[in-house]
Design a protein around this motif. Structure first.
Motif, mmCIF file in Angstrom:
data_model
loop_
_atom_site.group_PDB
_atom_site.id
_atom_site.type_symbol
_atom_site.label_atom_id
_atom_site.label_comp_id
_atom_site.label_asym_id
_atom_site.label_seq_id
_atom_site.Cartn_x
_atom_site.Cartn_y
_atom_site.Cartn_z
ATOM 1 N N VAL A 46 0.831 -1.198 0.000
ATOM 2 C CA VAL A 46 0.000 0.000 0.000
ATOM 3 C C VAL A 46 0.870 1.254 0.000
ATOM 4 O O VAL A 46 1.834 1.341 0.756
ATOM 5 C CB VAL A 46 -0.917 0.025 1.251
ATOM 6 C CG1 VAL A 46 -1.726 1.301 1.314
ATOM 7 C CG2 VAL A 46 -1.820 -1.196 1.282
ATOM 8 N N LEU A 47 0.510 2.219 -0.833
ATOM 9 C CA LEU A 47 1.103 3.552 -0.802
ATOM 10 C C LEU A 47 0.054 4.495 -0.241
ATOM 11 O O LEU A 47 -1.011 4.676 -0.827
ATOM 12 C CB LEU A 47 1.518 4.016 -2.197
ATOM 13 C CG LEU A 47 1.951 5.486 -2.300
ATOM 14 C CD1 LEU A 47 3.170 5.759 -1.425
ATOM 15 C CD2 LEU A 47 2.223 5.850 -3.742
ATOM 16 N N ASP A 48 0.328 5.054 0.926
ATOM 17 C CA ASP A 48 -0.561 6.028 1.552
ATOM 18 C C ASP A 48 -0.018 7.408 1.186
ATOM 19 O O ASP A 48 0.828 7.965 1.870
ATOM 20 C CB ASP A 48 -0.590 5.813 3.060
ATOM 21 C CG ASP A 48 -1.560 6.732 3.782
ATOM 22 O OD1 ASP A 48 -2.228 7.553 3.125
ATOM 23 O OD2 ASP A 48 -1.647 6.624 5.020
ATOM 24 N N PHE A 49 -0.494 7.929 0.066
ATOM 25 C CA PHE A 49 0.009 9.195 -0.473
ATOM 26 C C PHE A 49 -0.716 10.339 0.219
ATOM 27 O O PHE A 49 -1.938 10.423 0.172
ATOM 28 C CB PHE A 49 -0.222 9.243 -1.985
ATOM 29 C CG PHE A 49 0.543 10.329 -2.660
ATOM 30 C CD1 PHE A 49 1.872 10.139 -2.985
ATOM 31 C CD2 PHE A 49 -0.056 11.531 -2.952
ATOM 32 C CE1 PHE A 49 2.592 11.141 -3.607
ATOM 33 C CE2 PHE A 49 0.656 12.545 -3.572
ATOM 34 C CZ PHE A 49 1.982 12.346 -3.904
ATOM 35 N N GLY A 50 0.035 11.206 0.867
ATOM 36 C CA GLY A 50 -0.566 12.258 1.687
ATOM 37 C C GLY A 50 -0.935 11.678 3.045
ATOM 38 O O GLY A 50 -2.005 11.923 3.576
ATOM 39 N N ALA A 65 -1.975 -5.473 5.675
ATOM 40 C CA ALA A 65 -1.168 -5.078 4.519
ATOM 41 C C ALA A 65 0.271 -5.549 4.743
ATOM 42 O O ALA A 65 0.810 -5.419 5.842
ATOM 43 C CB ALA A 65 -1.212 -3.575 4.315
ATOM 44 N N ARG A 66 0.860 -6.107 3.722
ATOM 45 C CA ARG A 66 2.224 -6.635 3.846
ATOM 46 C C ARG A 66 3.216 -5.508 4.070
ATOM 47 O O ARG A 66 4.122 -5.601 4.879
ATOM 48 C CB ARG A 66 2.569 -7.426 2.582
ATOM 49 C CG ARG A 66 3.994 -7.944 2.566
ATOM 50 C CD ARG A 66 4.279 -8.798 1.354
ATOM 51 N NE ARG A 66 3.902 -8.083 0.138
ATOM 52 C CZ ARG A 66 3.731 -8.665 -1.040
ATOM 53 N NH1 ARG A 66 3.883 -9.965 -1.159
ATOM 54 N NH2 ARG A 66 3.404 -7.963 -2.099
ATOM 55 N N ARG A 67 3.060 -4.442 3.318
ATOM 56 C CA ARG A 67 3.975 -3.302 3.418
ATOM 57 C C ARG A 67 3.171 -2.037 3.177
ATOM 58 O O ARG A 67 2.383 -1.974 2.241
ATOM 59 C CB ARG A 67 5.076 -3.430 2.377
ATOM 60 C CG ARG A 67 6.064 -2.292 2.428
ATOM 61 C CD ARG A 67 7.208 -2.530 1.466
ATOM 62 N NE ARG A 67 8.144 -1.419 1.559
ATOM 63 C CZ ARG A 67 8.868 -1.002 0.549
ATOM 64 N NH1 ARG A 67 8.792 -1.589 -0.619
ATOM 65 N NH2 ARG A 67 9.680 0.009 0.705
ATOM 66 N N VAL A 68 3.385 -1.054 4.018
ATOM 67 C CA VAL A 68 2.731 0.244 3.858
ATOM 68 C C VAL A 68 3.823 1.297 3.763
ATOM 69 O O VAL A 68 4.708 1.366 4.604
ATOM 70 C CB VAL A 68 1.797 0.569 5.041
ATOM 71 C CG1 VAL A 68 1.173 1.940 4.864
ATOM 72 C CG2 VAL A 68 0.725 -0.506 5.190
ATOM 73 N N VAL A 69 3.749 2.109 2.721
ATOM 74 C CA VAL A 69 4.670 3.224 2.553
ATOM 75 C C VAL A 69 3.838 4.492 2.623
ATOM 76 O O VAL A 69 2.923 4.685 1.830
ATOM 77 C CB VAL A 69 5.421 3.161 1.200
ATOM 78 C CG1 VAL A 69 6.298 4.389 1.017
ATOM 79 C CG2 VAL A 69 6.249 1.889 1.114
ATOM 80 N N GLY A 70 4.131 5.319 3.600
ATOM 81 C CA GLY A 70 3.457 6.605 3.727
ATOM 82 C C GLY A 70 4.313 7.690 3.115
ATOM 83 O O GLY A 70 5.529 7.724 3.323
ATOM 84 N N HIS A 71 3.695 8.569 2.352
ATOM 85 C CA HIS A 71 4.414 9.685 1.722
ATOM 86 C C HIS A 71 3.646 10.963 2.024
ATOM 87 O O HIS A 71 2.422 11.010 1.920
ATOM 88 C CB HIS A 71 4.503 9.474 0.207
ATOM 89 C CG HIS A 71 5.076 10.659 -0.501
ATOM 90 N ND1 HIS A 71 6.439 10.840 -0.609
ATOM 91 C CD2 HIS A 71 4.503 11.719 -1.094
ATOM 92 C CE1 HIS A 71 6.661 11.976 -1.256
ATOM 93 N NE2 HIS A 71 5.509 12.524 -1.565
ATOM 94 N N ASP A 72 4.375 11.999 2.391
ATOM 95 C CA ASP A 72 3.748 13.295 2.637
ATOM 96 C C ASP A 72 4.757 14.390 2.341
ATOM 97 O O ASP A 72 5.961 14.194 2.539
ATOM 98 C CB ASP A 72 3.266 13.408 4.091
ATOM 99 C CG ASP A 72 2.175 14.445 4.241
ATOM 100 O OD1 ASP A 72 1.002 14.045 4.360
ATOM 101 O OD2 ASP A 72 2.481 15.656 4.216
ATOM 102 N N ALA A 73 4.282 15.510 1.864
ATOM 103 C CA ALA A 73 5.156 16.644 1.560
ATOM 104 C C ALA A 73 5.641 17.347 2.825
ATOM 105 O O ALA A 73 6.637 18.060 2.795
ATOM 106 C CB ALA A 73 4.435 17.639 0.653
ATOM 107 N N SER A 74 4.940 17.140 3.922
ATOM 108 C CA SER A 74 5.272 17.820 5.166
ATOM 109 C C SER A 74 6.190 16.960 6.029
ATOM 110 O O SER A 74 5.802 15.900 6.510
ATOM 111 C CB SER A 74 3.987 18.128 5.947
ATOM 112 O OG SER A 74 4.291 18.507 7.273
#
Length: 98
Positions: A46-50, A65-74
């Motif tokens: 999973v990509l948690d964008f924002g 979820a096997r792998r979660v990647v969180g991405h945020d500009a802050s």
């Protein structure tokens, strides 16, 4: 490049961002609706964008979820996510790996 006022606001409010998670609308309507819409995430990447402070990243990891990647500009939001349970951070800027 300097941060905009909006970017600074998210950095500064990151520690308070998830304090609204237990509010009735989020707790009783938003979160259950999102999780229902996503369905079974077992063995999913999973990509948690924002991702903000990582509420959904943690919930999705907890739902298998096997792998979660969180991405945020802050960076402030990512720092809050890491403090609240992001297991490690990547060398890449603005990413928190779960």
């Amino acid at each position: 490049m300097s941060a905009t006022a909006a970017e600074r606001q998210f950095d500064e409010l990151a520690s308070l961002y998830e304090d609204v998670a237990p509010w009735p609308f989020r707790r009783d309507i938003e979160v259950p609706s999102v999780l229902h819409s996503l369905g079974d995430l077992t063995r999913s990447d999973v990509l948690d964008f924002g991702c903000g402070a990582g509420l959904y990243s943690r919930l999705l990891a907890g739902r298998g979820a096997r792998r979660v990647v969180g991405h945020d500009a802050s960076e402030g939001m990512l720092s809050a996510a890491r403090q609240r349970g992001g297991r490690r951070s990547s060398a890449a800027s603005n990413t928190c790996l779960g």
